[in-house]
Scaffold this active site. Structure first.
Site, PDB file in Angstrom:
ATOM      1  N   SER A  31      -7.185  -6.762   1.548  1.00 59.56           N
ATOM      2  CA  SER A  31      -7.292  -5.288   0.925  1.00 59.56           C
ATOM      3  C   SER A  31      -5.980  -5.100  -0.022  1.00 59.56           C
ATOM      4  O   SER A  31      -6.253  -4.175  -0.720  1.00 59.56           O
ATOM      5  CB  SER A  31      -6.699  -4.277   2.211  1.00 59.56           C
ATOM      6  OG  SER A  31      -5.394  -4.735   2.617  1.00 59.56           O
TER       7      SER A  31
ATOM      8  N   GLY B 271     -10.226   5.172  -3.572  1.00 64.33           N
ATOM      9  CA  GLY B 271      -9.747   3.590  -3.254  1.00 64.33           C
ATOM     10  C   GLY B 271      -9.026   3.504  -2.025  1.00 64.33           C
ATOM     11  O   GLY B 271      -8.698   4.343  -1.421  1.00 64.33           O
TER      12      GLY B 271
ATOM     13  N   HIS C  10       0.150  -7.643   5.246  1.00 64.67           N
ATOM     14  CA  HIS C  10       0.664  -8.836   4.617  1.00 64.67           C
ATOM     15  C   HIS C  10       1.893  -9.454   5.404  1.00 64.67           C
ATOM     16  O   HIS C  10       2.731  -8.765   5.865  1.00 64.67           O
ATOM     17  CB  HIS C  10       1.355  -8.483   3.259  1.00 64.67           C
ATOM     18  CG  HIS C  10       0.359  -8.222   2.132  1.00 64.67           C
ATOM     19  ND1 HIS C  10      -1.076  -8.235   2.248  1.00 64.67           N
ATOM     20  CD2 HIS C  10       0.602  -8.003   0.732  1.00 64.67           C
ATOM     21  CE1 HIS C  10      -1.394  -7.943   1.090  1.00 64.67           C
ATOM     22  NE2 HIS C  10      -0.646  -7.601   0.162  1.00 64.67           N
TER      23      HIS C  10
ATOM     24  N   VAL D 109      -5.927   2.457  -1.377  1.00 65.85           N
ATOM     25  CA  VAL D 109      -4.614   2.749  -1.805  1.00 65.85           C
ATOM     26  C   VAL D 109      -4.708   4.582  -1.750  1.00 65.85           C
ATOM     27  O   VAL D 109      -3.809   5.162  -0.969  1.00 65.85           O
ATOM     28  CB  VAL D 109      -3.805   2.275  -2.777  1.00 65.85           C
ATOM     29  CG1 VAL D 109      -2.457   2.823  -2.662  1.00 65.85           C
ATOM     30  CG2 VAL D 109      -3.632   0.791  -2.298  1.00 65.85           C
TER      31      VAL D 109
ATOM     32  N   ARG E   4     -18.092   7.220 -11.843  1.00 64.39           N
ATOM     33  CA  ARG E   4     -18.816   6.941 -10.831  1.00 64.39           C
ATOM     34  C   ARG E   4     -18.641   7.673  -9.548  1.00 64.39           C
ATOM     35  O   ARG E   4     -19.712   7.811  -8.890  1.00 64.39           O
ATOM     36  CB  ARG E   4     -18.516   5.201 -10.390  1.00 64.39           C
ATOM     37  CG  ARG E   4     -18.707   4.210 -11.545  1.00 64.39           C
ATOM     38  CD  ARG E   4     -18.427   2.937 -10.712  1.00 64.39           C
ATOM     39  NE  ARG E   4     -16.880   3.063 -10.721  1.00 64.39           N
ATOM     40  CZ  ARG E   4     -16.252   2.463 -11.778  1.00 64.39           C
ATOM     41  NH1 ARG E   4     -16.530   2.154 -12.932  1.00 64.39           N
ATOM     42  NH2 ARG E   4     -14.644   2.423 -11.607  1.00 64.39           N
TER      43      ARG E   4
ATOM     44  N   CYS F 294       2.983  -4.993  -3.357  1.00 66.15           N
ATOM     45  CA  CYS F 294       2.927  -4.811  -1.983  1.00 66.15           C
ATOM     46  C   CYS F 294       4.015  -5.831  -1.214  1.00 66.15           C
ATOM     47  O   CYS F 294       4.536  -5.404  -0.385  1.00 66.15           O
ATOM     48  CB  CYS F 294       1.716  -5.081  -1.505  1.00 66.15           C
ATOM     49  SG  CYS F 294       0.715  -6.139  -2.380  1.00 66.15           S
TER      50      CYS F 294
HETATM   51  N1  LIG Z   1      -4.015  -2.895  -2.206  1.00 62.89           N
HETATM   52  C1  LIG Z   1      -2.601  -3.017  -2.162  1.00 62.89           C
HETATM   53  O1  LIG Z   1      -1.947  -3.660  -0.979  1.00 62.89           O
HETATM   54  C2  LIG Z   1      -1.994  -2.568  -3.210  1.00 62.89           C
HETATM   55  C3  LIG Z   1      -0.465  -2.447  -3.310  1.00 62.89           C
HETATM   56  C4  LIG Z   1       0.469  -2.088  -4.143  1.00 62.89           C
HETATM   57  C5  LIG Z   1      -0.418  -1.763  -5.279  1.00 62.89           C
HETATM   58  N2  LIG Z   1      -1.542  -1.630  -5.475  1.00 62.89           N
HETATM   59  C6  LIG Z   1      -2.317  -1.190  -6.702  1.00 62.89           C
HETATM   60  O2  LIG Z   1      -2.978   0.005  -6.523  1.00 62.89           O
HETATM   61  C7  LIG Z   1      -4.175   0.117  -7.227  1.00 62.89           C
HETATM   62  C8  LIG Z   1      -5.306   0.280  -6.665  1.00 62.89           C
HETATM   63  O3  LIG Z   1      -5.436  -0.587  -5.666  1.00 62.89           O
HETATM   64  P1  LIG Z   1      -6.525  -0.292  -4.624  1.00 62.89           P
HETATM   65  O4  LIG Z   1      -6.306  -1.293  -3.534  1.00 62.89           O
HETATM   66  O5  LIG Z   1      -6.618   1.180  -3.923  1.00 62.89           O
HETATM   67  O6  LIG Z   1      -8.163  -0.583  -5.297  1.00 62.89           O
HETATM   68  P2  LIG Z   1      -9.531   0.015  -5.089  1.00 62.89           P
HETATM   69  O7  LIG Z   1      -9.746   0.002  -3.588  1.00 62.89           O
HETATM   70  O8  LIG Z   1     -10.172  -1.006  -5.859  1.00 62.89           O
HETATM   71  O9  LIG Z   1      -9.679   1.385  -5.811  1.00 62.89           O
HETATM   72  C9  LIG Z   1      -9.607   1.496  -7.136  1.00 62.89           C
HETATM   73  C10 LIG Z   1      -9.475   3.126  -7.528  1.00 62.89           C
HETATM   74  O10 LIG Z   1      -9.335   3.264  -8.920  1.00 62.89           O
HETATM   75  C11 LIG Z   1     -10.370   4.132  -9.322  1.00 62.89           C
HETATM   76  N3  LIG Z   1     -10.782   3.763 -10.698  1.00 62.89           N
HETATM   77  C12 LIG Z   1     -11.272   2.790 -11.136  1.00 62.89           C
HETATM   78  N4  LIG Z   1     -11.602   2.781 -12.500  1.00 62.89           N
HETATM   79  C13 LIG Z   1     -11.129   3.991 -12.708  1.00 62.89           C
HETATM   80  C14 LIG Z   1     -11.221   4.754 -14.147  1.00 62.89           C
HETATM   81  N5  LIG Z   1     -11.739   4.345 -15.249  1.00 62.89           N
HETATM   82  N6  LIG Z   1     -10.676   6.221 -14.168  1.00 62.89           N
HETATM   83  C15 LIG Z   1     -10.507   6.832 -12.766  1.00 62.89           C
HETATM   84  N7  LIG Z   1     -10.398   5.892 -11.700  1.00 62.89           N
HETATM   85  C16 LIG Z   1     -10.701   4.600 -11.708  1.00 62.89           C
HETATM   86  C17 LIG Z   1     -11.410   3.727  -8.478  1.00 62.89           C
HETATM   87  O11 LIG Z   1     -12.451   4.919  -8.636  1.00 62.89           O
HETATM   88  P3  LIG Z   1     -14.030   4.646  -8.326  1.00 62.89           P
HETATM   89  O12 LIG Z   1     -14.192   4.795  -6.713  1.00 62.89           O
HETATM   90  O13 LIG Z   1     -14.756   5.863  -8.835  1.00 62.89           O
HETATM   91  O14 LIG Z   1     -14.201   3.353  -8.823  1.00 62.89           O
HETATM   92  C18 LIG Z   1     -10.869   3.656  -7.045  1.00 62.89           C
HETATM   93  O15 LIG Z   1     -10.676   5.082  -6.665  1.00 62.89           O
HETATM   94  C19 LIG Z   1      -4.000  -1.060  -8.085  1.00 62.89           C
HETATM   95  O16 LIG Z   1      -3.168  -1.001  -9.366  1.00 62.89           O
HETATM   96  C20 LIG Z   1      -3.264  -2.065  -7.295  1.00 62.89           C
HETATM   97  O17 LIG Z   1      -2.472  -3.148  -8.005  1.00 62.89           O
HETATM   98  C21 LIG Z   1      -2.406  -1.953  -4.266  1.00 62.89           C
END
Ligand SMILES: NC(=O)c1ccc[n+]([C@@H]2O[C@H](COP(=O)([O-])OP(=O)(O)OC[C@H]3O[C@@H](n4cnc5c(N)ncnc54)[C@H](OP(=O)(O)O)[C@@H]3O)[C@@H](O)[C@H]2O)c1
EC number: 1.2.1.11
Length: 344
Positions: free
Chosen positions: A160, A12, A242, A14, A39, A130
């Protein structure tokens, strides 16, 4: 002897940034394991000049892993973080699942490093939202100097922050607008291309959104429960970074010059504040950088002891991956963790 570190959500936005930052900062690792869903089995991700193949979280045994950086969403965290913690692996959790749990420290190392001491109750440490992370980095030194009474913040949050799907949607919609294709909104509630949406996360009974509530609750937990805070969280068509327009009321007098001097010395802050064309930071300037940028610092004469300012940071770094790695560094610096595997 280094640590065995697992990154859950390594494919993902992050998770990939976590791998970059672990490598960039030379975190003492012996082994890094990339985990994701079924996946992504075998998907390649970079760790420095190495390529890691993603393994599946469901079948991974954490018993010899020291640290798990968890970044796969709230539901996965709720199910997995307590189980992983019970296996003696310290979880640093990026989701909102444990941030408000009294037995889980919520940490921004520049703000409340000492609160980390309580992590061993559940072996989980929470990383803030964030928008909160960058906000408290700037508020903390000002609170120490003049005691914050009330904060009014409007956020301008990049796509993002809604994961890979959020970035894809902005790209696809923007392209569709240019070639006059139909524009479909799936991830966001309305079109995000060439638009702004005053809605992030679910609505609550009082009319605020959960995202707005999070900024308030997390600021209180990390900085001071006496601070009053009201937020309006807005999604904007920016890929990374942000921004926040912030108005602060203090108990004691503080001038814009004093605030600028304090923030110039504060850890994690970078003041860019020239009162001229371009003399301020934008989200584009913050992308790929570690600092929380502070610009447009000025006195607000409509209240006693008021200041307004503009705060910008890379949401995938200080808002997520960087802060997580800094928490891991704090554990090591304070001798709160040692590798399970001892040198032969
Ligand atoms: N983006 C931000 O600014 C931000 C800031 C603070 C916190 N966060 C938190 O960080 C987390 C991830 O955000 P992101 O932006 O990186 O999301 P993202 O790009 O959608 O990535 C999600 C990740 O989670 C994995 N995943 C989904 N379902 C899963 C499962 N059943 N088992 C194992 N892995 C699984 C996905 O793997 P696959 O590729 O296999 O689907 C992917 O690696 C969230 O909790 C979000 O709230 C994000």
């Amino acid at each position: 002897m280094g640590f065995k570190v697992a990154v859950v959500g390594a494919t993902g936005n992050v998770g990939r940034e976590m791998l970059n930052i672990l490598e960039e900062r030379g975190f003492p690792v012996d082994e890094v394991v990339a985990l994701a869903s079924r996946r992504s089995l075998g998907t390649e991700v970079s760790f420095g000049d190495k390529t890691l193949k993603a393994k599946v979280l469901d079948t991974y045994d954490f018993s010899d892993t020291d640290i798990c950086l968890m970044s796969a969403g709230g539901n996965i965290s709720k199910e997995w973080s307590p189980r992983i913690g019970k296996q003696g692996c310290v979880v640093i959790d990026n989701s909102s699942a444990f941030r408000y749990d009294q037995d889980v420290p919520l940490i921004v190392p520049e703000v409340n490093p000492d609160a980390i001491a309580g992590f061993s109750k559940k072996n989980i440490i929470a990383n803030p939202n964030c928008s909160t992370a960058q906000l408290v980095v700037a508020l903390k030194p000002l609170h120490d100097a003049a005691t914050i009474k009330r904060v009014v913040v409007a956020t301008y949050q990049s796509v993002s922050g809604a994961g890979k799907e959020g970035m894809d949607e902005l790209f696809t919609q923007t392209r569709a607008v240019f070639v006059a294709d139909p524009v479909e909104a799936k991830k966001f509630t309305k079109r995000i291309a060439f638009n702004v949406i005053p809605h992030i996360d679910v609505f609550m009974e009082d009319g605020y959104t959960k995202e707005e509530w999070k900024v308030m609750a997390e600021t209180k937990k990390m900085l001071d429960p006496k601070i009053k805070l009201t937020a309006t969280a807005v999604r904007v068509p920016v890929f990374i970074g942000h921004s926040e327009a912030v108005n602060i009321e203090f108990e004691k007098p503080i001038t814009a010059d004093e605030a600028r001097d304090i923030l110039r010395e504060a850890p994690g802050c970078l003041v860019i504040d020239k009162r001229e064309d371009g003399g301020y930071a934008t989200p584009l300037d913050s992308a790929g950088e570690d600092a929380t940028y502070i610009s447009r610092i000025r006195e607000d004469s409509t209240v006693d002891n008021g200041l307004s300012m503009w705060i910008v940071s890379d949401n995938l770094r200080k808002g997520a991956a960087l802060n997580t790695v800094q928490i891991a560094e704090l554990l090591v610096e304070r001798g709160l963790i040692s590798p399970k595997k001892k040198a032969a």
